[in-house]
Motif scaffolding. Sequence first.
Motif, short mmCIF file in Angstrom:
data_model
loop_
_atom_site.label_atom_id
_atom_site.label_comp_id
_atom_site.label_asym_id
_atom_site.label_seq_id
_atom_site.Cartn_x
_atom_site.Cartn_y
_atom_site.Cartn_z
N LEU A 235 -9.06 -56.81 19.04
CA LEU A 235 -9.33 -57.95 18.16
C LEU A 235 -10.31 -57.53 17.09
N VAL A 236 -9.93 -57.72 15.83
CA VAL A 236 -10.83 -57.47 14.71
C VAL A 236 -11.57 -58.76 14.39
N THR A 444 -1.80 -59.25 13.63
CA THR A 444 -1.83 -58.52 12.37
C THR A 444 -0.50 -57.80 12.15
N SER A 445 -0.46 -57.00 11.12
CA SER A 445 0.76 -56.25 10.80
C SER A 445 0.99 -55.09 11.77
N ARG A 446 0.06 -54.84 12.66
CA ARG A 446 0.19 -53.73 13.60
C ARG A 446 0.21 -54.23 15.03
N LYS A 447 1.10 -53.71 15.82
CA LYS A 447 1.29 -54.14 17.20
C LYS A 447 -0.01 -54.02 17.99
N LYS A 448 -0.26 -54.99 18.80
CA LYS A 448 -1.39 -55.16 19.73
C LYS A 448 -2.75 -55.27 19.06
N ILE A 449 -2.78 -55.41 17.75
CA ILE A 449 -4.04 -55.66 17.04
C ILE A 449 -4.04 -57.08 16.48
N PHE A 450 -5.08 -57.82 16.79
CA PHE A 450 -5.22 -59.21 16.37
C PHE A 450 -6.45 -59.33 15.47
N ALA A 451 -6.58 -60.46 14.77
CA ALA A 451 -7.75 -60.70 13.92
C ALA A 451 -8.13 -62.17 13.99
#
Length: 488
Positions: A235-236, A444-451
């Motif tokens: 998570l960002v 987000t645009s990348r798998k398994k990354i959230f913001a």
Amino acid sequence: MGKPTGFMEIERKKVQWREPAERAGDFSEFQQEYDDKTRQDQGARCMDCGVPFCQSSYGCPIHNLIPEWNDLIYHGKWEEAYYRLRKTNNFPEFTGRVCPAPCESACVLGINEPAVTIKDNEAAIIDRAYASGLVVPRPPKKRTGKRVAIIGSGPAGLSAADELNQAGHSVTVYEREDRIGGLLMYGIPNMKLDKGLVSKRIKLMEQEGVEFCPGTEVGRTVSTGDLVESYDAILVATGATKPRDLPVPGRELRGVHFAMEFLTENTRSLLNSNLQDGAYISAAGKRVVVIGGGDTGNDCIGTSVRHGAAQVINFELMPQPASERTDEFPWPTYPRLLKSDYGHQEAHNAYGADPRQWSILTKEFIGNERGELKGIKTVRVQWSKEPGERPTFQEVPGSEEVWDADLVFLAMGFLGPEQELLQALELEADQRSNVKAEYGSYRTSRKKIFAAGDARRGQSLVVWAINEGRGAAKEIDTALMGSSNLPG
């Protein structure tokens, strides 16, 4: 409700603040709580309204069960009130102090009477819960085996960490500063939010199993590749930390600083040495100008007064707001109104006048032969607004002025997250340079990354950051487990 006529019989009472001259002499919290009887009376003012707008989207982003715990306060059921509050708010000790209380702007009583003191009641509940030993570690009963990394330890990151840990995931929070807390630790001065409260909550979360890594900058001290490989989700939640600059002639002069440089270094020095190490920007004896209003500008004013500045002036580009609601801000929307915050009051007491100058535009910073700031050139502006259009301004001919200044603090808001981390994680940004992630999914645009939080939505309120952290936690939990029991 236990007291149906309470709002007709009892007057609104906000928490008391210590006198300006007294509180400006230290960095201790300035709020002073009432006794239990007075606080119960304030709970009794909450109406049995058919639709409680205070907990709607107009009022509370985390949908606090406000009428319920107000009624419990009135009946003296503080323990039950705490458990009600805990259902929706991970950190009421923070929001009860620094939230601008949109819930009170949306209070039905506020249509034609002073609104219920919701924010103060919230702070009273959590403070009493701490004092009575109700706030204890609640480690999860079992672990899922899933690992989540959170980048950033502000309110969004912390609320997500709290929720994901309660769901049984192993959570690690990375923070580049030397202390955990993000905006809560270094962005808000101690007199408004005591750092002991922040540290107390962090310690509690550690006891519950959350791992904190201060002094760790992802992309530098920890590689983004290692993070993506080692964790099941990321998570960002870095916040919107890129400050809005003022690129006018003389910007490079010594003495012109971003507000967060000033506030962060002051709090760090305060915590490290009670300001004895001198490792901060001192306003003592200086002529200070704060450019930009809002909470950050007010915090710069209050901090400068505490340092013993020779003068403090506040420039605001916008015109002076109205004192009461106008057609532009109908109930239950959150209105932009003129208010005198703690810093304004303290500057008025110290220097004999309200520090704010409205509708004023900075044109140039003036320096001496040594490259040091010595003044500011400004011009007054006249605002106008056509129906359906954004407000615009024109400079007023002949209104140029030169102001003496040794220090300038730029408090004009933030433009979004710093882009280096986004680029290192190969994340797509939206048109406003925030991390591109839809509200509700936080993906987000990348798998398994959230913001989540200000990194996703832009500069906003602490309570919105908590909302986003909770929402992102639910989505991450669902992605890891297939479903989620988290409230979101």
